[in-house]
Design an enzyme around this catalytic site. Structure first.
Site, mmCIF file in Angstrom:
data_model
loop_
_atom_site.group_PDB
_atom_site.id
_atom_site.type_symbol
_atom_site.label_atom_id
_atom_site.label_comp_id
_atom_site.label_asym_id
_atom_site.label_seq_id
_atom_site.Cartn_x
_atom_site.Cartn_y
_atom_site.Cartn_z
ATOM 1 N N ARG A 21 0.866 -1.180 0.000
ATOM 2 C CA ARG A 21 0.000 0.000 0.000
ATOM 3 C C ARG A 21 0.904 1.232 0.000
ATOM 4 O O ARG A 21 2.128 1.121 0.126
ATOM 5 C CB ARG A 21 -1.004 0.008 1.158
ATOM 6 C CG ARG A 21 -0.629 -0.696 2.421
ATOM 7 C CD ARG A 21 0.500 -0.072 3.169
ATOM 8 N NE ARG A 21 0.280 1.337 3.444
ATOM 9 C CZ ARG A 21 1.234 2.204 3.701
ATOM 10 N NH1 ARG A 21 2.510 1.821 3.702
ATOM 11 N NH2 ARG A 21 0.962 3.463 3.937
ATOM 12 N N ALA A 59 0.748 5.087 -2.284
ATOM 13 C CA ALA A 59 0.602 5.365 -3.716
ATOM 14 C C ALA A 59 1.856 5.074 -4.537
ATOM 15 O O ALA A 59 1.777 4.402 -5.578
ATOM 16 C CB ALA A 59 0.139 6.808 -3.922
ATOM 17 N N GLN A 104 -2.184 2.179 10.029
ATOM 18 C CA GLN A 104 -0.897 2.274 9.333
ATOM 19 C C GLN A 104 0.147 3.032 10.147
ATOM 20 O O GLN A 104 1.342 2.751 10.057
ATOM 21 C CB GLN A 104 -1.072 2.950 7.964
ATOM 22 C CG GLN A 104 -1.894 2.171 6.969
ATOM 23 C CD GLN A 104 -3.338 2.640 6.939
ATOM 24 O OE1 GLN A 104 -3.907 2.987 7.977
ATOM 25 N NE2 GLN A 104 -3.937 2.662 5.761
ATOM 26 N N ASP A 112 -2.011 10.524 -1.910
ATOM 27 C CA ASP A 112 -2.345 9.539 -2.943
ATOM 28 C C ASP A 112 -2.755 10.197 -4.251
ATOM 29 O O ASP A 112 -2.693 9.560 -5.306
ATOM 30 C CB ASP A 112 -3.458 8.620 -2.452
ATOM 31 C CG ASP A 112 -2.963 7.679 -1.374
ATOM 32 O OD1 ASP A 112 -2.699 6.511 -1.690
ATOM 33 O OD2 ASP A 112 -2.817 8.109 -0.218
ATOM 34 N N ASN A 126 -5.480 12.249 0.840
ATOM 35 C CA ASN A 126 -4.601 11.391 1.634
ATOM 36 C C ASN A 126 -5.474 10.548 2.558
ATOM 37 O O ASN A 126 -6.711 10.676 2.566
ATOM 38 C CB ASN A 126 -3.595 12.232 2.426
ATOM 39 C CG ASN A 126 -2.462 11.392 2.995
ATOM 40 O OD1 ASN A 126 -1.862 10.583 2.290
ATOM 41 N ND2 ASN A 126 -2.160 11.558 4.266
ATOM 42 N N LYS A 127 -4.850 9.692 3.326
ATOM 43 C CA LYS A 127 -5.576 8.773 4.189
ATOM 44 C C LYS A 127 -6.599 9.506 5.047
ATOM 45 O O LYS A 127 -6.359 10.607 5.524
ATOM 46 C CB LYS A 127 -4.574 8.012 5.064
ATOM 47 C CG LYS A 127 -5.187 6.963 5.974
ATOM 48 C CD LYS A 127 -6.041 5.960 5.216
ATOM 49 C CE LYS A 127 -5.310 5.248 4.108
ATOM 50 N NZ LYS A 127 -6.199 4.353 3.323
#
Length: 357
Positions: free
Chosen positions: A59, A61, A207, A248, A258-259
């Site tokens: 995982r 990007a 993460q 990403d 982003n996350k």
């Protein structure tokens, strides 16, 4: 079956993904097992690589883009490619593109390798297979160098002595090596700055707790994990001097996907007047998407919210929402740092100024 770890292109002691020496397989570190198990698996087909991306074995990007390029290298070597090279490359590209919709590096890598394949379609099977693998390896090497360059550029926004907050994982595990956001932190430390890191745990997939803390600890960088809802508390106490995150996808106007949870961190940084820096390779910048409203947001399984591993947290029958990403408006971002330079403040004009001509 677990396999030995191939020598990383980055020179790091661990790696998200590598093409094996004989180029007939891809090896991925199963990031779902970290931090308790550092286990590598071999993937022999593009179908297996696509599933590894979809299931988040790999995982981040940039690492997803590299994995897709390696998947196309496997497709080029396949028996199906002997009789219908471009047909097989097209099929493989579609398969890979369907795995993770938000990460633009995925589509960038597929488009780059596919365009080269059109030029090589009339070559013999072995020669074009070699060239596709070489191109995929080049993408990997370029990403490592890009991370080191943007790290050096981004280090200027890091404090001389203080705490930096990061969200999710944008390190060696999410890239070809070295990292984007964590590359900025690594470069700042290499320049003599005394950086300590607070890592948001990054619910629901953790993460930050599992991956960022693991790799910083492996590298001897001071790190503490906080739950996502503790960040405001530490900002209010003056403990956080800067924020650096990855991305990403970045729209043409500087809006940043982003996350999930990144937008909230950006709001806190603005309220407390601290720099909020985004580090990403130029391949993450999507000039074809005008602003953040055009960025597709991946909806992931609700079970990643309702469960942690096998442990159920939410009553049976209650649904959970799970957008995998959010979009931070450009006005909240201090700088977007790429290997081509920094866009500060982010806008159509400042991104266009560092775009390839």
């Amino acid at each position: 079956m677990p396999v030995p770890h191939p020598a990383p292109i980055s020179g790091h002691s661990y790696s998200a993904v590598e093409l094996v020496v004989d180029r007939d397989a891809v090896v991925m570190l199963d990031q779902r097992l970290l931090p308790t198990e550092e286990t590598y698996y071999r993937y022999d087909t593009v179908e297996q690589v696509a599933e590894g991306i979809r299931a988040m074995v790999v995982r981040g990007a940039p690492a997803i883009g590299i994995s897709a390029a390696y998947g196309l290298a496997l497709a080029a070597r396949s028996d199906r490619a002997r009789g219908d090279f471009m047909g097989e490359i097209s099929r493989a590209g579609e398969l890979l593109a369907a795995t993770r919709p938000t990460a633009v590096n995925l589509f960038w890598a597929i488009e780059r390798v596919t365009a080269k394949c059109r030029d090589w379609a009339d070559l013999g099977h072995e020669e074009r297979s070699r060239r596709v693998a070489d191109e995929a390896i080049a993408i990997h090497r370029e990403d490592v160098e890009a991370c080191k360059t943007m790290g050096a550029i981004g280090a200027q926004w890091m404090p001389e002595d203080g705490v930096v907050l990061t969200h999710c994982n944008a390190g060696a595990l999410a890239t070809g090596g070295y990292g984007t956001a964590l590359g900025v932190i690594r470069a700042a430390i290499a320049a003599g700055k005394k950086i300590r890191v607070l890592a948001d745990e990054t619910r629901p997939y953790l993460q930050g707790a599992r991956l960022t803390a693991w790799e910083l600890h492996m590298d001897g960088i001071a790190v503490e994990v906080i739950t996502d809802n503790m960040a405001a508390h530490f900002f209010s106490r003056g403990e956080i001097q800067a924020v650096v995150v990855g991305s990403d996808r970045i729209a043409a106007n500087g809006d940043v996907a982003n996350k999930i949870g990144t937008y909230g961190v950006a709001c806190l940084a603005r309220l407390h007047e601290k720099p909020f820096v985004v580090a990403a390779p130029w391949s993450t910048v999507d000039l074809r998407t005008a602003d953040g409203s055009g960025i597709p947001i991946e909806e992931r399984s609700s079970e990643e919210v309702t469960h942690v591993g096998a442990k159920q947290l939410v009553p049976t029958g209650v649904r959970a929402r799970h957008p995998g990403f959010d979009v931070t408006p450009a006005r909240l971002v201090t700088a977007i740092v790429t290997e081509r330079g920094a866009a500060t403040p982010p806008s159509n004009a400042t991104l266009a100024a560092i775009a390839p001509k």
